[in-house]
Design a protein around this motif. Structure first.
Motif, mmCIF file in Angstrom:
data_model
loop_
_atom_site.group_PDB
_atom_site.id
_atom_site.type_symbol
_atom_site.label_atom_id
_atom_site.label_comp_id
_atom_site.label_asym_id
_atom_site.label_seq_id
_atom_site.Cartn_x
_atom_site.Cartn_y
_atom_site.Cartn_z
ATOM 1 N N ALA A 227 -8.662 8.290 2.657
ATOM 2 C CA ALA A 227 -8.598 9.572 3.361
ATOM 3 C C ALA A 227 -8.891 9.399 4.845
ATOM 4 O O ALA A 227 -8.133 9.883 5.696
ATOM 5 N N MET B 275 -6.005 9.813 7.574
ATOM 6 C CA MET B 275 -6.140 10.988 8.434
ATOM 7 C C MET B 275 -6.150 10.568 9.901
ATOM 8 O O MET B 275 -5.530 11.228 10.749
ATOM 9 N N CYS C 63 -2.709 9.589 10.838
ATOM 10 C CA CYS C 63 -1.855 10.761 10.825
ATOM 11 C C CYS C 63 -2.074 11.625 12.060
ATOM 12 O O CYS C 63 -1.126 12.098 12.688
ATOM 13 N N GLY D 188 -0.391 8.406 5.812
ATOM 14 C CA GLY D 188 -0.479 8.830 7.220
ATOM 15 C C GLY D 188 0.876 9.240 7.762
ATOM 16 O O GLY D 188 1.010 10.297 8.384
ATOM 17 N N GLU E 232 2.030 12.530 6.109
ATOM 18 C CA GLU E 232 1.329 13.729 6.561
ATOM 19 C C GLU E 232 1.562 14.004 8.043
ATOM 20 O O GLU E 232 1.451 15.134 8.497
ATOM 21 N N TYR F 2 2.010 17.491 11.266
ATOM 22 C CA TYR F 2 1.148 17.615 12.446
ATOM 23 C C TYR F 2 1.959 17.556 13.731
ATOM 24 O O TYR F 2 1.650 18.230 14.702
ATOM 25 N N GLY G 264 -6.073 19.961 9.826
ATOM 26 C CA GLY G 264 -6.627 18.640 9.547
ATOM 27 C C GLY G 264 -7.803 18.728 8.591
ATOM 28 O O GLY G 264 -7.936 17.925 7.670
ATOM 29 N N ASP H 193 -6.549 19.354 5.114
ATOM 30 C CA ASP H 193 -5.931 18.160 4.531
ATOM 31 C C ASP H 193 -6.949 17.084 4.217
ATOM 32 O O ASP H 193 -6.857 16.400 3.199
ATOM 33 N N LEU H 194 -7.926 16.933 5.121
ATOM 34 C CA LEU H 194 -8.947 15.916 4.884
ATOM 35 C C LEU H 194 -9.700 16.257 3.598
ATOM 36 O O LEU H 194 -9.977 15.383 2.771
#
Lengths: 588, 335
Positions: free
Chosen positions: B123, B127, B130, B210, B213, B217, B264, B267-268
């Motif tokens: 994660a 993240m 990403c 990454g 996702e 973003y 974020g 999603d995290l």
């Protein structure tokens, strides 16, 4: 009337330069010899914006000059190109797709030909802009002191962060922000509208520019705050010798603040000269038209006095002597607990059949909330609204409303005819054919083409849209209409036409009107009686001429004293009086 | 001082709100036991149990008690731990007790703690990648609006949004490990054991998740940057000669990032609950794999435990994002 370029028939002593010529005859950029001494020199400026496939010419062959320390006003109605001129002085059109012709020189820099670096040096340090809406013009995330400091450091990278902050506090103090050292750490939303405009002026002063370009600097402000801001600009100018270019739609604002003025229309100069001459003895028909349309706060209402009698006679069913609409001790609160605010507090009013009650007040005074309670769009927290002697419990056809913003108060996806037909359909008593016929009648009655039925709001001008709004309010055959700022979004000439329409309808239909407005002059021109509101309370109420000519309440007096006047001499006298009056109070 | 106080009040309010949401979530999850068809005691005991064994399990797990009492015990177990006893045998389940797995009788919390490092590795790495990639390309395409750069980036991000994560992962595996042989096929190595090997083995999972996702973003950053760039205060600083780079970095980004941060955080939180497809694809022993396995085996305590952890992660991450947003934009705070 065809728009005209600046004529060569100006009164002697105007600032019209000899190079003022028809567009096209002006030589290309760089060919004009730099004028000696002029702080701002604009020659044959044209600005074209790409629209769809073609272009629209916003500014058409404009020329003027502003000497160091001078003050020039540019006035015009919306779409006249006045703001475009202001932006062109700072080269703000660069990179936007607009095409510029002619030359603009500011303090020797040719704005059209300047490099990006030169342009950046010019912006803020030589010519600083004060924008219209101070809330949206400041970064909401940063403390105002930091924003001012940033501008200074952009022009003087050697300036330390700390020194820049100190200077920011100094300019904030200079423009009259109280407790500047502490307030420099506040964010824009923590200031009132007037204080925010002071912050923007502080930013303009930060780098000691040679000219301040102010684009409608007071349009978003209340009249008393407007007077303070204009006084501040005047003070800054006299103390620092900074030049001022003031762009405004308001002739009164310009009258008291500048020496010379340009009247613009359709991108061209209609008339120019010293303020006293242009406003006192206008040479051009358009200027005269503009001046005639400006409502005067000092002139009593021009209205045939027999109208009300006729109106009262024309409507049957009114209970003898009783008021048509009566608010008894109405109060309205919003929010709960700690967030509770009282918008209207214990207000009692009456409106007789056929008369006009004006309600004036500054923003936040509760006048709109009161208006909505009168038509029962809002329920009062306490107190009652009585119509024809009976308590109103919901919206009814007899009491209608015209809203401020004719753009957002009409459904953009429905034709205007449908919008006007809505209240008729809701009543459910007419057949479709009857509804259509009635809507066409109503459109004609408010001065629109009945065939406009099938057109959509975006196809109309602001004034026409307001006519549609009025037609919609007339549809259920009301006996009283509450108009909430019906003309505040309109230019003065359009404004005059709408007010005339309302007066005519009132005469023809025997309507009672409640006119809510922040503009004291507008209210005087159409009202029989007036109520002055402040912080949810009516501070003074009475016949309109009594209230305006002999105000009892100090707040009413302050409001009236703050109204801009068209006579520069009178404006200067009032400014001096205000300075005397505020000497003992903190500015704010 | 006043701002600090209202900031603290705001934070406290958010945290209380988060706790309430979690409580509601736990009730909903616990109802799963009773809404699902079948007898939980039989599920717990297994296929080959005879009725007396089932009865024993029922008593041991407290399934013979009324529903509200069971829920109370469940909550109590979360904070103080609980004992499962049947006859003479007592099984203690330590403090954040989420119950025992039907499959192997291990405490659910132990299983979650075992799976968490792999999930956390995935994660955080994914993240970071990403955000860097997404915000970077989004910003670039906003600033180069109308240029060729923007068009290329738009196509790439569209492709990114449109490619399912399992396809992307398989492609990467095929190209990088099988065809080019730049990396061995990844197998999870704990960070504490060998940081270098950990990073090399996590590289492909990070890239997969990454990249996948980052596309959204990029789109969000582009849209919100363009919106802020059109605002009046941006015009103000341009009109005062502030350089374009400072205008973007100091003013535009500050306004454009809050929605990105909010997304974020969401999603995290989800990723901390296990990115199921990515974990399965790369054989990462994380929460996602645990959840898939437990759903397949109808191992209800594990399902409830893992989903509760996911919920907690999402809710907490959201509360943190709200507080961060309030720090950046004080208008959010009630005055």
């Amino acid at each position: 009337m065809t728009p005209r370029t600046a004529p060569g028939t100006d009164a002697p002593g105007t600032d019209a330069p000899d190079t003022d010529a028809e567009p096209g005859a002006v030589p290309e950029a760089g060919a004009v010899p730099p004028a000696s001494g002029a702080l701002v020199q604009v020659d044959g400026l044209t600005v074209d914006f790409p629209v769809g496939g073609g272009t629209v010419r916003a500014v058409d062959g404009l020329s003027f000059r502003l000497e160091a320390g001078g003050a020039l006003g540019i006035v015009g109605e919306s779409g006249s190109g006045k703001s475009t001129v202001a932006q062109a002085l700072l080269g703000l059109h660069r990179g936007t797709g607009a095409r510029l012709g002619g030359t603009v020189r500011v303090d020797g820099t040719d704005v059209g030909a300047a490099s990006v670096r030169e342009l950046r040096a010019l912006r803020g340090a030589t010519a600083a802009m004060v924008f219209q809406d101070p809330l949206s013009s400041l970064d909401p995330y940063l403390a105002v002191g930091a924003q001012i400091a940033e501008v200074q450091r952009a022009h003087d990278p050697r300036l330390s962060r700390r020194a820049a902050r100190r200077r920011a506090v100094a300019v904030l103090d200079r423009v009259g922000v109280p407790d500047a050292a502490r307030r420099a750490r506040s964010r824009p939303h923590e200031f009132s509208g007037g204080q925010r405009q002071r912050v923007l002026i502080a930013m303009a002063l930060a780098c000691a520019p040679r000219v301040i370009v102010a684009d409608e600097p007071t349009t978003a402000l209340d009249v008393t705050v407007q007077a303070q801001i204009l006084d501040l600009l005047h003070e800054v100018r006299t103390e620092t010798g900074t030049g001022l270019l003031l762009v405004s739609h308001d002739l009164g604002v310009v009258a008291g603040s500048v020496d010379d003025m340009l009247v613009m229309r359709h991108g061209r100069v209609v008339e120019r000269g010293p303020v006293a001459r242009v406003l006192g003895a206008p040479a051009e028909p358009y200027t005269r038209e503009l001046l005639a349309a400006v409502p005067r706060v000092e002139t009593p209402r021009r209205r045939p006095p027999d109208l009300r009698k006729r109106a009262g006679a024309g409507t049957g069913g009114t209970r003898a002597d009783g008021p048509l609409l009566e608010a008894v001790g109405v109060r309205r609160e919003f929010g709960r607990g700690r967030d509770r605010t009282v918008a209207v507090d214990d207000v009692s009013l009456t409106v007789a059949a056929g008369e006009t009650l004006g309600v004036v007040g500054e923003s936040g005074s509760g006048k709109t909330t009161l208006g909505r309670m009168l038509v029962r769009l809002l329920a009062p927290t306490r107190g009652t609204v009585r119509y024809d002697g009976r308590a109103l419990t919901g919206v009814r056809g007899d009491v209608q409303m015209v809203f401020q913003d004719p753009v957002s108060s009409l459904n953009p996806r429905r034709s205007v005819g449908e919008s006007v037909a809505d209240p008729l359909r809701a009543a459910g008593t007419l057949t479709d054919a009857e509804v259509t016929r009635r809507v066409r009648e109503l459109l004609e009655r408010v001065g629109l083409d009945p065939d406009a039925y099938h057109r959509y709001p975006h196809e109309f001008s602001g004034g026409q849209r307001q006519r549609v709004g009025i037609a919609r309010a007339l549809a259920p055959e009301p006996r009283l209409i509450v108009c909430d700022e019906p003309v505040s979004a309109l230019d003065v000439t359009t404004q005059a036409q709408i007010l005339e329409l309302l007066a005519r309808l009132q005469g023809e239909l025997g309507l009672a009107l409640v006119l809510i407005a922040h503009d004291l002059a507008v209210v005087r021109q159409v009202s029989d009686r007036v109520a002055v509101m402040r912080r949810g309370v009516v501070v003074e109420e009475g016949p309109v001429d009594t209230v305006y000519d002999a105000p009892r309440d100090p707040y009413t007096r302050a409001l009236l004293a703050a109204v801009p006047v068209l006579d520069p001499v009178e404006a200067a006298a009032r400014r001096a009086a205000r300075r005397g009056a505020t000497a003992e109070h903190a500015p704010g | 001082m006043n701002a600090l106080l209202s900031g603290a009040r705001f934070t406290a309010k958010r945290l209380v709100g988060a706790a309430l949401v979690l409580l509601v979530l736990s009730v909903a999850l616990y109802s799963l036991f009773y809404l699902l068809p079948g007898d939980p005691a039989r599920l717990a005991c297994g296929e080959r149990c005879d009725p007396s064994q089932v009865a024993q399990v029922r008593e041991r797990l407290g399934l013979d008690e009324p529903v509200h009492a069971q829920y109370a015990h469940f909550l109590q177990g979360l904070f103080t731990g609980r004992d499962y006893s049947a006859g003479t045998s007592v099984r203690h389940c330590a403090a954040p007790c989420l119950g025992l797995s039907h499959q192997n009788d291990q405490p659910v919390s132990t299983l979650i703690v075992e799976g968490f490092p792999a999930t956390l590795s995935l994660a955080v790495g994914a993240m970071t990648l990403c955000l860097l990639l997404g915000v970077g390309t989004g910003l670039l395409s906003a600033l180069r609006r109308g240029g060729i750069t923007e068009r290329v980036l738009t196509v790439l991000t569209l492709a990114g949004t449109g490619t399912p994560v399992f396809l992307l992962g398989l492609l990467l595996l095929m190209v990088v490990c099988a065809y080019l042989r730049w990396l061995p096929f990844p197998s999870y190595v704990p960070l504490a054991e060998d940081p270098e090997q950990w990073a090399w083995n996590m590289l492909l999972p990070w890239l997969t998740l990454g990249l996948f996702e980052s596309a959204k973003y990029a789109r969000l950053t582009r849209a919100s940057t363009l919106e802020v760039l059109a605002e009046d205060h941006i015009r103000t600083f341009r009109a005062y000669g502030v350089g374009e780079r400072a205008v973007v970095a100091r003013h535009a980004l500050r306004g454009a990032l809050p929605p990105v941060i909010a997304l974020g955080a969401l999603d995290l939180g989800t990723m901390l609950g296990g990115a199921m497809i990515t974990e399965s694809l790369f054989g990462l022993p994380g929460l996602g794999r645990l959840l898939i396995g437990s759903v397949r085996d109808v191992d209800l305590p594990v399902v409830v435990g893992v989903v509760l952890v996911i919920g907690t992660a999402v809710v907490v991450a959201n509360a943190v994002a709200d507080v961060l947003h309030a720090l950046a934009d004080r208008r959010v705070l009630p005055s």
